[in-house]
Design an enzyme around this catalytic site. Structure first.
Site, PDB file in Angstrom:
ATOM      1  N   GLU A  14       0.820  -1.217   0.000  1.00  0.00           N
ATOM      2  CA  GLU A  14       0.000   0.000   0.000  1.00  0.00           C
ATOM      3  C   GLU A  14       0.855   1.268   0.000  1.00  0.00           C
ATOM      4  O   GLU A  14       0.606   2.195   0.755  1.00  0.00           O
ATOM      5  CB  GLU A  14      -0.938   0.013   1.216  1.00  0.00           C
ATOM      6  CG  GLU A  14      -1.905  -1.143   1.228  1.00  0.00           C
ATOM      7  CD  GLU A  14      -3.015  -0.986   2.249  1.00  0.00           C
ATOM      8  OE1 GLU A  14      -2.772  -0.369   3.299  1.00  0.00           O
ATOM      9  OE2 GLU A  14      -4.124  -1.472   1.984  1.00  0.00           O
ATOM     10  N   GLU A  19      -6.702  -7.581  -0.792  1.00  0.00           N
ATOM     11  CA  GLU A  19      -7.276  -7.471   0.555  1.00  0.00           C
ATOM     12  C   GLU A  19      -8.765  -7.210   0.446  1.00  0.00           C
ATOM     13  O   GLU A  19      -9.207  -6.101   0.190  1.00  0.00           O
ATOM     14  CB  GLU A  19      -6.614  -6.348   1.363  1.00  0.00           C
ATOM     15  CG  GLU A  19      -5.217  -6.683   1.787  1.00  0.00           C
ATOM     16  CD  GLU A  19      -4.651  -5.702   2.797  1.00  0.00           C
ATOM     17  OE1 GLU A  19      -5.412  -4.970   3.433  1.00  0.00           O
ATOM     18  OE2 GLU A  19      -3.416  -5.689   2.922  1.00  0.00           O
TER      19      GLU A  19
HETATM   20  C1  NAG Z   1      -4.397   1.858   4.622  1.00  0.00           C
HETATM   21  C2  NAG Z   1      -4.915   0.691   5.370  1.00  0.00           C
HETATM   22  O1  NAG Z   1      -5.732   0.791   6.249  1.00  0.00           O
HETATM   23  N1  NAG Z   1      -4.399  -0.469   5.024  1.00  0.00           N
HETATM   24  C3  NAG Z   1      -4.741  -1.709   5.593  1.00  0.00           C
HETATM   25  C4  NAG Z   1      -5.732  -2.438   4.893  1.00  0.00           C
HETATM   26  O2  NAG Z   1      -6.211  -3.488   5.610  1.00  0.00           O
HETATM   27  C5  NAG Z   1      -5.584  -3.878   6.754  1.00  0.00           C
HETATM   28  C6  NAG Z   1      -6.390  -3.361   7.844  1.00  0.00           C
HETATM   29  O3  NAG Z   1      -6.729  -4.395   8.646  1.00  0.00           O
HETATM   30  C7  NAG Z   1      -4.133  -3.475   6.894  1.00  0.00           C
HETATM   31  O4  NAG Z   1      -3.322  -4.483   7.230  1.00  0.00           O
HETATM   32  C8  NAG Z   1      -3.735  -2.812   5.664  1.00  0.00           C
HETATM   33  O5  NAG Z   1      -2.443  -2.497   5.590  1.00  0.00           O
END
Ligand code: NAG
Ligand code: NAG
Length: 739
Positions: A193, A262
């Site tokens: 990310e 995700e």
């Molecule tokens: C930006 C962000 O919130 N990223 C997250 C997305 O989902 C999970 C949250 O549980 C994180 O591990 C991510 O990095």
């Protein structure tokens, strides 16, 4: 046999050829050229076959090795093809060059167990992982490398990142764990990310992205690399989508598959926050919607969330439970109806796979808010997805020669374009029953030991003129740092002749704090996930002569997300003032302060069998209850059976719990979930603010005690309580199916 979407332009053909060359080259590096993983616009291709891949995140250190085989088996039974995990750098390299790959950090064992189960692995090396994990997975020592800045075009950082990434890749290669070597790893991830950060920091971020991609590809794993939330992921790295929905995502090149890395099955819990849940109907809907729009890889984040044991929770303020409302619950049991409903979805998708991987969908309208997505291959395979996006009304639609009932916000899957075998909003009744916490009626017999607050003259303290940032001193070896100083009060001070004491005021960068004046607790303050910072401003009782001020600053997990989160401070940075003296306001920030890292009980290892016998404990009528800064210990025999165990800590405030020397994490039932827990209609766009539970109750009441950490008899249970609580009401419970 390809429809218009597949007419490749000459540039994409060229890029494809380059990619194939790259693949050939990387496979040539290995002597074993038997297996290949590549991709095209449709899907990941494993050994020449396009695949629809259903994946789920299970993070190995969030459960015990004893739990792994069962978790993986349940993932397989639930219809997954792939297990996805991050790699947790700070767990593997606790101090520079000293590596740890044992127990919960035995990555090779975890990957091999997945392989034995016949599943694939998506290894997200990061090494930045976010993941609500302490410091986003970075070792704290990394912050103190000279000249370092995290996740940007910075020499020392890139060197460290490359060293660790190469270490992991080489370890996997040595064990022959990449698919090209006959192993289960079909994909790896570099960074995580980074897109939003790059957008914020600009040019250095852009060159860092390029470097990271090149560095990763240069490690020649033979399998594709992905970057999630990274629109400009350089070839041949695939950019992928993260989010609650991803149906409208398109990769940055026509020759890359549409992947969702995700898919949030729920959301994490913070101390002080409500517990988020996500309806099974909506997750199933989001996955079906992604697949009907041409998606070919879906990962459930999390499929099993597990537990932030010890001090691994990030944050600050991330709870110990990382249950995530996932299809497999924190304790390793299937969560129904979510797990069963998704298993049915997976079967329906798999029955449609032949059509899905060989054709692009033809989309036709079936009504104002209804659509059909039809996949028809030359070879005759046909699969259809009938969608109703209306959040309020279910409808009857005509498709082919049939009529179909579509509940609101739902998708029906027709693997033969005729028979609807699954609808995302219809949960079958066959799923096994719900689980509950059942108390095991056994009272613990507790002993207590009082942790005294130290004072500025403590012989082990370090003296410094002025205030110090907390993590700089503790290096996160403990949550606790004592800030101690003496304040001299003249016998002629006005407030001594009746009236309130002066006002002690200070600001702290976080995360929680206790104020002791002459050994007496005079206040407790703490921040929250939205704002970890806190202010203390209160009248304090001072006496003529020397007064001992001892401030216990408490960290509750280091930040894991945000641009340059490594620069965020913790602890008391000043100014610290006393207002209401004859002289007016006295600034005591710049005088001598004494510092002591950790608690006395921590230094004495009171949580271990040998350590706990080093002090005098009291019991029976002398047992201390509802007093801050108290250690408790007891021994107990394990209950029979094999149901998962937990501690009901609802009678306690805040602290930490150990079983046989192993930390089961921070407890903080005293932090009550704020906010409102409204209705939970599965229909309509989900956010983490929807479908919350536990409002007005502790954010986390139960704490997982892994079965493998308890022995049949003589288990040592130790609790450190900061706020004060009633240990006699701590209960051991088992998690079991309700009738
Ligand atoms: C930006 C962000 O919130 N990223 C997250 C997305 O989902 C999970 C949250 O549980 C994180 O591990 C991510 O990095
Ligand atoms: C402050 O600490 C320094 C270093 O320990 C010491 O030399 C000095 O005397 C102290 N000053 C006061 C006012 O106590």
């Amino acid at each position: 046999m390809w429809d218009k979407h597949n007419m490749l332009s000459s540039t994409t053909t060229r890029a494809n050829m380059l990619f194939m060359l790259w693949l050939l080259f990387s496979s040539w590096v290995f002597s074993l050229v038997s297996a290949t993983v590549s991709y095209d616009s449709k899907a990941i291709i494993i050994n020449g076959r396009r695949r629809i891949l259903l994946s789920g995140s299970i993070h190995y250190p969030r459960s015990t090795p004893e739990m792994w085989p069962d978790l993986i088996a349940k993932a397989k039974e639930g219809g997954l093809d792939v297990i996805q995990t991050y790699v947790f750098w700070n767990g593997h390299e606790p101090s520079p060059g000293k590596y740890y790959f044992e127990d919960r950090y035995d990555l090779v064992r975890f990957v091999k167990l997945v392989q034995q189960a016949g599943l694939y692995v998506n290894l997200r090396i990061g090494p930045y992982v976010c993941a609500e994990w302490n410091f986003g997975g970075f070792p704290v020592w990394l912050k103190y490398v000279r000249g370092i800045a995290f996740r940007t075009d910075n020499g020392p950082f890139k060197a460290a990142m490359q060293k660790f990434t190469a270490k992991i890749v080489n370890m996997m290669k040595a064990e022959k764990l990449f698919q090209t070597q006959g192993g289960p790893i079909i994909m790896a991830q570099i960074e995580n990310e980074f897109g939003p950060v790059e957008w914020e920091i600009g040019a250095p971020g852009k060159s860092y992205t390029k470097w990271a991609a090149q560095m990763a590809v240069g490690l020649r794993t033979g399998v594709p690399w992905i970057m999630c939330k990274q629109d400009d992921a350089p070839d041949p790295v695939i950019n992928t989508c993260n989010g609650f929905y991803c149906e409208n995502f398109t990769p940055n090149a026509k020759y890359k598959p549409k992947m969702w890395t995700e898919n949030w099955t729920g959301w994490f819990t913070e101390f002080g926050g409500a517990v988020p849940t996500r309806p099974a109907e909506d997750i199933a809907f989001s996955v079906a919607r992604f697949i009907q729009n041409g998606g070919s890889f879906v990962n459930y984040y999390m499929y099993h969330g597990g537990t932030n044991f010890g001090r691994t929770a990030g944050g600050p303020f991330i709870a110990t439970s990382y249950d995530y409302d996932a299809p497999i619950d924190e304790y390793g049991l299937t969560r129904e109806p979510k797990w069963g409903h998704l298993r049915e979805l997976h079967k329906a998708i798999k029955s449609s796979e032949a059509a899905l991987v060989s054709a692009y969908p033809t989309v036709t309208s079936l009504g104002s808010k209804q659509e059909a997505h039809v996949f028809k291959s030359k070879s005759g395979a046909c699969a259809a997805f009938l969608a109703n996006y209306d959040t309020r009304y279910s409808v009857k639609v005509k498709f082919g020669n049939g009529q179909y009932d579509l509940p609101r916000w739902s998708i029906s899957i027709l693997p033969d374009c005729k028979t609807a075998v699954f609808n995302t909003a219809r949960i079958g009744g066959a799923h096994s029953s719900k689980k509950a916490m059942v108390p095991l009626n056994r009272a613990f017999s507790w002993q207590s030991y009082n942790e005294q607050s130290p004072t500025a003259d403590d012989r082990e303290a370090t003296v410094h003129n002025g205030l110090w940032e907390q993590i700089y001193l503790t290096r996160d070896a403990s949550d606790y740092l004592w800030y101690m100083t003496d304040v001299k009060i003249d016998p002629n001070e006005g407030f001594l002749k009746g009236g309130q004491g002066p006002i002690l005021t200070f600001w702290s960068a976080g995360h929680a704090l206790h104020v002791f004046i002459n050994g007496q607790l005079s206040g407790t303050v703490y921040g929250g996930l939205d704002n970890p910072k806190l202010t203390f401003s209160n009248n304090v009782k001072l006496r003529a002569g020397i007064n001992r001020i001892s401030l216990l600053s408490v960290a509750v997990g280091l930040p894991n997300v945000g641009t340059h989160f490594e620069t965020w401070n913790a602890g008391i940075l000043g100014p610290v003032t006393l207002k209401g003296l004859n002289e007016g306001t006295r600034d005591i920030s710049k005088q001598n302060w004494s510092y002591k890292i950790g608690l006395k009980g921590e230094a004495l290892n009171l949580h271990t069998v040998t350590g706990s016998s080093s002090v005098e404990w009291v019991q029976g009528s002398q047992l201390v209850k509802k007093q801050p800064m108290t250690w408790y210990k007891t021994t107990f025999n394990a209950p029979g059976g094999n149901e998962p165990l937990a501690l009901d800590m609802s009678s306690m405030g805040k602290g930490q719990v150990w079983i046989n020397g192993q930390s089961i994490g921070r407890h903080w039932p005293g932090y009550i979930a704020r906010g409102s827990c409204g209705d939970c209609d599965y229909a309509g766009t989900y956010t983490d603010k929807k479908c919350r539970t536990n409002c007005g109750e502790p954010s986390q009441r139960w704490y997982h005690v892994p079965r493998s950490w308890v022995k049949p008899s003589g288990n040592l249970l130790v609790v450190f309580e900061e706020w004060g609580g009633d240990p006699t009401r701590i209960a051991l419970v088992k998690r079991t199916a309700t009738a």
